[in-house]
Design a protein around this motif. Structure first.
Motif, PDB file in Angstrom:
ATOM      1  N   LEU A  53     -53.076  53.176  41.017  1.00 34.02           N
ATOM      2  CA  LEU A  53     -53.353  53.827  39.740  1.00 34.02           C
ATOM      3  C   LEU A  53     -52.179  53.658  38.782  1.00 34.02           C
ATOM      4  N   ASP A  54     -50.967  53.823  39.279  1.00 29.80           N
ATOM      5  CA  ASP A  54     -49.787  53.645  38.438  1.00 29.80           C
ATOM      6  C   ASP A  54     -49.713  52.212  37.895  1.00 29.80           C
ATOM      7  N   MET A  55     -50.013  51.243  38.749  1.00 29.79           N
ATOM      8  CA  MET A  55     -49.995  49.844  38.316  1.00 29.79           C
ATOM      9  C   MET A  55     -51.072  49.596  37.256  1.00 29.79           C
ATOM     10  N   ALA A  56     -52.263  50.167  37.451  1.00 26.08           N
ATOM     11  CA  ALA A  56     -53.350  49.990  36.487  1.00 26.08           C
ATOM     12  C   ALA A  56     -52.996  50.635  35.147  1.00 26.08           C
ATOM     13  N   GLU A  57     -52.374  51.801  35.186  1.00 25.85           N
ATOM     14  CA  GLU A  57     -51.970  52.462  33.944  1.00 25.85           C
ATOM     15  C   GLU A  57     -50.913  51.643  33.212  1.00 25.85           C
ATOM     16  N   ALA A  58     -49.988  51.045  33.968  1.00 27.80           N
ATOM     17  CA  ALA A  58     -48.952  50.215  33.348  1.00 27.80           C
ATOM     18  C   ALA A  58     -49.584  48.982  32.695  1.00 27.80           C
ATOM     19  N   LYS A  59     -50.543  48.375  33.378  1.00 25.48           N
ATOM     20  CA  LYS A  59     -51.232  47.213  32.802  1.00 25.48           C
ATOM     21  C   LYS A  59     -52.010  47.612  31.553  1.00 25.48           C
ATOM     22  N   LEU A  60     -52.642  48.775  31.586  1.00 21.09           N
ATOM     23  CA  LEU A  60     -53.385  49.258  30.419  1.00 21.09           C
ATOM     24  C   LEU A  60     -52.454  49.466  29.233  1.00 21.09           C
ATOM     25  N   LEU A  61     -51.319  50.070  29.476  1.00 22.62           N
ATOM     26  CA  LEU A  61     -50.342  50.294  28.413  1.00 22.62           C
ATOM     27  C   LEU A  61     -49.867  48.963  27.823  1.00 22.62           C
ATOM     28  N   GLU A  62     -49.580  48.007  28.703  1.00 27.10           N
ATOM     29  CA  GLU A  62     -49.147  46.689  28.244  1.00 27.10           C
ATOM     30  C   GLU A  62     -50.251  46.001  27.437  1.00 27.10           C
ATOM     31  N   SER A  63     -51.482  46.115  27.892  1.00 26.16           N
ATOM     32  CA  SER A  63     -52.615  45.504  27.179  1.00 26.16           C
ATOM     33  C   SER A  63     -52.804  46.133  25.806  1.00 26.16           C
ATOM     34  N   ASN A  64     -52.642  47.445  25.722  1.00 27.50           N
ATOM     35  CA  ASN A  64     -52.771  48.124  24.423  1.00 27.50           C
ATOM     36  C   ASN A  64     -51.687  47.649  23.453  1.00 27.50           C
ATOM     37  N   LYS A  65     -50.473  47.462  23.967  1.00 27.85           N
ATOM     38  CA  LYS A  65     -49.390  46.967  23.107  1.00 27.85           C
ATOM     39  C   LYS A  65     -49.706  45.557  22.629  1.00 27.85           C
ATOM     40  N   ASP A  66     -50.180  44.710  23.542  1.00 27.95           N
ATOM     41  CA  ASP A  66     -50.547  43.339  23.161  1.00 27.95           C
ATOM     42  C   ASP A  66     -51.662  43.338  22.118  1.00 27.95           C
TER      43      ASP A  66
END
Length: 108
Positions: A53-66
């Motif tokens: 879950l932590d990894m998925a949240e980090a990827k989501l945050l990165e995707s939102n920034k992109d």
């Protein structure tokens, strides 16, 4: 003819109730060990799921920034078109009470 069978007598001197009691204790201990093992497995599974879950949240945050970066780039490179409607007063002799004209302008 029917025979009555006598219960066996153990040679160590213990009776059936005592041996049954020790069997219950060993069953209870085994049950406790099984429960603790199951708890450990569940805790490990929970840790793994939390890490995922932590990894998925980090990827989501990165995707939102992109996405935000790309959206800004798109807005900067794509011309913006603004449309305005203008209304003119009645012009005598033309017979039209008012004219609506659309004006398009490229805004950067």
């Amino acid at each position: 003819m029917m025979c009555d069978v006598m219960p066996t007598i153990s040679e160590d001197g213990s009776n059936d109730r005592e041996s049954q009691g020790s069997g219950d204790d060993s069953n209870f201990e085994q049950l406790m060990v099984n429960m603790l093992d199951e708890r450990d497995k569940l805790m490990e599974s929970l840790r793994e799921k939390q890490e995922a879950l932590d990894m998925a949240e980090a990827k989501l945050l990165e995707s939102n920034k992109d996405r935000e970066i790309m959206q800004k780039q798109l807005q900067q490179t794509t011309p913006q078109i603004r449309v305005e409607l203008c209304q003119f007063p009645h012009t005598p002799g033309i017979g039209i009470t008012s004219t609506v004209v659309a004006v398009a302008a490229v805004v950067r």
